[in-house]
Design an enzyme around this catalytic site. Structure first.
Site, short mmCIF file in Angstrom:
data_model
loop_
_atom_site.label_atom_id
_atom_site.label_comp_id
_atom_site.label_asym_id
_atom_site.label_seq_id
_atom_site.Cartn_x
_atom_site.Cartn_y
_atom_site.Cartn_z
N HIS A 152 -2.26 -55.40 9.54
CA HIS A 152 -3.30 -55.52 10.57
C HIS A 152 -2.80 -56.36 11.75
O HIS A 152 -3.11 -56.07 12.91
CB HIS A 152 -4.55 -56.14 9.94
CG HIS A 152 -5.63 -56.46 10.92
ND1 HIS A 152 -5.90 -57.75 11.31
CD2 HIS A 152 -6.49 -55.66 11.60
CE1 HIS A 152 -6.90 -57.74 12.19
NE2 HIS A 152 -7.27 -56.49 12.38
N GLU A 187 -0.69 -54.26 13.95
CA GLU A 187 -1.55 -53.34 14.72
C GLU A 187 -2.01 -54.01 16.02
O GLU A 187 -1.98 -53.40 17.09
CB GLU A 187 -2.76 -52.94 13.88
CG GLU A 187 -3.76 -52.05 14.61
CD GLU A 187 -5.18 -52.30 14.18
OE1 GLU A 187 -6.04 -52.48 15.07
OE2 GLU A 187 -5.44 -52.30 12.96
N HIS A 188 -2.41 -55.27 15.94
CA HIS A 188 -2.79 -56.00 17.15
C HIS A 188 -1.61 -56.16 18.10
O HIS A 188 -1.74 -55.95 19.31
CB HIS A 188 -3.31 -57.39 16.77
CG HIS A 188 -4.75 -57.43 16.37
ND1 HIS A 188 -5.67 -58.24 16.97
CD2 HIS A 188 -5.44 -56.75 15.40
CE1 HIS A 188 -6.86 -58.07 16.42
NE2 HIS A 188 -6.73 -57.18 15.44
N GLU A 222 -11.29 -63.48 14.43
CA GLU A 222 -11.87 -62.23 13.97
C GLU A 222 -12.30 -62.35 12.51
O GLU A 222 -13.39 -61.89 12.13
CB GLU A 222 -10.87 -61.08 14.13
CG GLU A 222 -11.38 -59.74 13.64
CD GLU A 222 -10.33 -58.64 13.69
OE1 GLU A 222 -10.58 -57.55 13.14
OE2 GLU A 222 -9.25 -58.86 14.28
#
Length: 419
Positions: A74, A77-78, A154
Site C-alpha cells: 500500500h 501504491e502511494h 490515514e
C-alpha cells in the site's frame, strides 16, 4: 453502558454438492494477447461513449509482503504518484485531470491496481505515463518520510477512529493463524513507522515488471488500436525475473476463536460469524459456485436470514451474508448481524445458530435457487453496460490465477448449481 461487538470464527463445513462441468458462455467477450516482454493485454470493446478505462494490475499485494514489512504494498501504491525521471511529483494525476479524466489506485491482499478513465483519444497519453512509472520511479528519503506520515494519518482516520474497522483487523488476525491474510492491507502502525525508502525500492524492483502485470482496457477502442499503443509504450520495457509467490499455508482449524471489542462510540452492537471457506483455487473449490448461490439466497433484504431475524423474530435491524471466491488462497464466508436495540447479543447468536442449523437440515428450495440464477443472469447483462465493470472484474479474477475462459463461463457454472 459500553456496547459490544462480538465475533465467532469457525471452520466452514463442506455441506454442498459438487457441480457438473460448465460449457463456454460469454460475459464480456474480451480479446487478449501478450506483448513480447510477457505483459498480458485484455481488451473489452464498449462503444456506448467515446471513453476508455485503462487499468494496470500487478500480481503483488499485502499478502506477499516480507515479515515485519506490513503495509509496504500500500505504501508503494502511494509513492507511485510521486516523481519519475520525466515527471514531477503529482504530475501524473494533474495531467489526467487537465485532460478531463480521473485516476486512482487500490491495494488488496493479492494485487495492486492503477486506473484511469479518459477520452478515447487520450489513451496513448495515460499509457505513456503508466509505462513510465512502471520502470522510472524516483524516490528520496524526504518524499518517503512525508508519505509515511500521510499513511499513518490515514490509518488513524480509517482504522483507529472506526471501531468496526478495528474489529475487522482483529477478526482477520484471529481467523488466519498462519496466513498473511491476517495482516491488515494498510499495515500495522508500528511496522509502518519502520518502512524506509530501501523497503519501497526493493518492493518496486521485486514485483513491478511487465511480465508480472496485466493491462485491461475497456471502452470505445478496438483490440488492434490497443495492441499498437501497448507495443509502443509498454513493449520496450524489458521483462525481469519475478519471484514465485510463496505463502505459508493455513493449518486446519482446531477450535473456534471469539473476539470481543468494546468501544464507547458503538451505539448498536453487532455480531459477525466468519468461516474459513474455499476459494476458486484453494481448498475444496468444487463448492465455490454453490457457496456463491448460497450467499445470495441467505443474504440481502430478500434473503432467508433477513426474513427470519429481522422480519419474523425481530432480533436484528439488518443481516448481511458475504462470500468472495476470488482469492489467491483460502477465502471467508461471513454473516453480519446488526442487533436491534434492547435485544441481548446472546439471543441473536442463538437465533443465528438456529437458522444456520435449519438451512443445513432442510436445505434450500428449488425456487430460491432459480431466483438467484435469474438475478445472476440479470446482473451479467447489466455488467456489460458499465464501462468500469469489465476491467475491474477481469483484473480481479486474473490476479489470483483465473483464466478468461473461467470468467466468461461463470454464469453457466452458477446456472448448473442444483438445490
Amino acid at each position: 453502558m459500553t456496547a459490544r461487538i462480538l465475533l465467532l470464527l469457525l471452520p466452514l463445513l463442506a455441506l454442498l454438492p459438487a457441480m457438473p462441468g460448465a460449457a463456454r458462455a460469454q460475459v464480456f467477450e474480451p480479446a487478449s494477447f501478450f506483448l513480447d516482454n510477457g505483459m498480458q493485454v485484455v481488451v473489452v470493446e464498449n462503444r456506448r461513449a467515446p471513453i476508455v478505462t485503462h487499468m494496470v494490475w500487478y500480481r503483488a499485494g499485502a499478502a506477499d509482503e516480507p515479515p515485519g514489512k506490513a503495509g509496504i504494498a500500500h505504501f508503494l501504491e502511494h509513492l507511485m504518484f510521486k516523481a519519475t525521471r520525466s515527471m514531477a511529483a503529482g504530475e501524473f494525476s494533474r495531467t489526467v485531470a487537465r485532460n478531463g479524466g480521473r485516476d486512482n489506485a487500490f491495494t488488496s491482499w493479492d494485487y495492486t491496481a492503477y486506473h484511469q478513465s479518459v477520452a478515447r483519444d487520450r489513451l496513448g497519453l495515460v499509457m505513456r505515463m503508466e509505462a513510465d512509472r512502471m520502470t522510472n520511479l524516483v524516490l528520496t528519503d524526504e518524499v518517503v518520510a512525508t508519505e509515511r506520515d500521510v499513511i499513518l494519518e490515514e490509518r488513524r482516520q480509517v482504522v483507529e477512529n472506526v471501531p468496526g474497522a478495528r474489529l475487522r483487523e482483529q477478526v482477520a488476525a484471529a481467523l488466519f493463524l498462519n496466513h498473511p491474510y491476517g495482516r491488515p492491507i494498510i499495515g500495522w502502525e508500528h511496522e509502518i513507522r519502520g518502512l524506509t525508502r530501501a523497503d519501497a525500492e526493493a518492493w518496486y524492483r521485486r514485483w513491478y515488471a511487465p511480465n508480472n502485470a496485466v493491462l485491461v482496457v475497456a471502452g470505445d477502442v478496438s483490440p488492434d488500436e490497443v495492441r499498437r499503443l501497448a507495443e509502443e509504450h509498454y513493449g520496450p520495457i524489458p521483462r525481469r525475473d519475478v519471484p514465485e509467490r510463496v505463502r505459508p499455508a493455513e493449518p486446519a482449524p482446531q477450535a473456534a476463536r471469539r473476539v470481543t471489542l468494546r468501544d464507547e462510540r458503538v451505539r448498536q452492537p453487532s455480531l459477525t460469524r466468519a468461516y474459513l471457506a474455499p476459494s476458486a483455487r484453494r481448498g475444496e473449490s468444487q463448492h465455490v459456485s454453490a457457496l456463491e448461490v448460497l450467499a445470495d439466497i441467505a443474504g440481502g433484504q430478500a434473503g432467508r436470514f433477513h426474513r427470519a431475524l429481522v422480519l419474523e423474530r425481530k432480533l436484528a435491524t439488518s443481516v448481511s451474508v458475504s462470500y468472495n471466491p476470488d482469492s489467491f488462497d483460502l477465502s471467508t464466508f461471513s454473516f453480519g448481524v446488526a442487533v436491534r436495540p434492547g435485544v441481548a447479543i446472546e439471543d441473536v447468536e442463538r437465533a443465528l445458530d438456529e437458522e444456520i442449523a435449519a438451512m443445513q437440515r432442510e436445505g434450500v428450495a428449488e425456487d430460491e435457487v432459480e431466483r438467484t440464477k435469474a438475478r445472476v443472469r440479470d446482473s451479467t447483462i447489466l455488467s456489460r453496460d458499465a464501462l468500469g465493470t469489465a476491467p475491474r472484474a477481469i483484473g480481479a479474477d486474473l490476479m489470483p490465477g483465473a483464466t478468461l475462459e473461467d470468467i466468461e463461463s461463470w454464469p453457466l457454472r452458477i446456472g448448473a448449481v442444483p438445490a
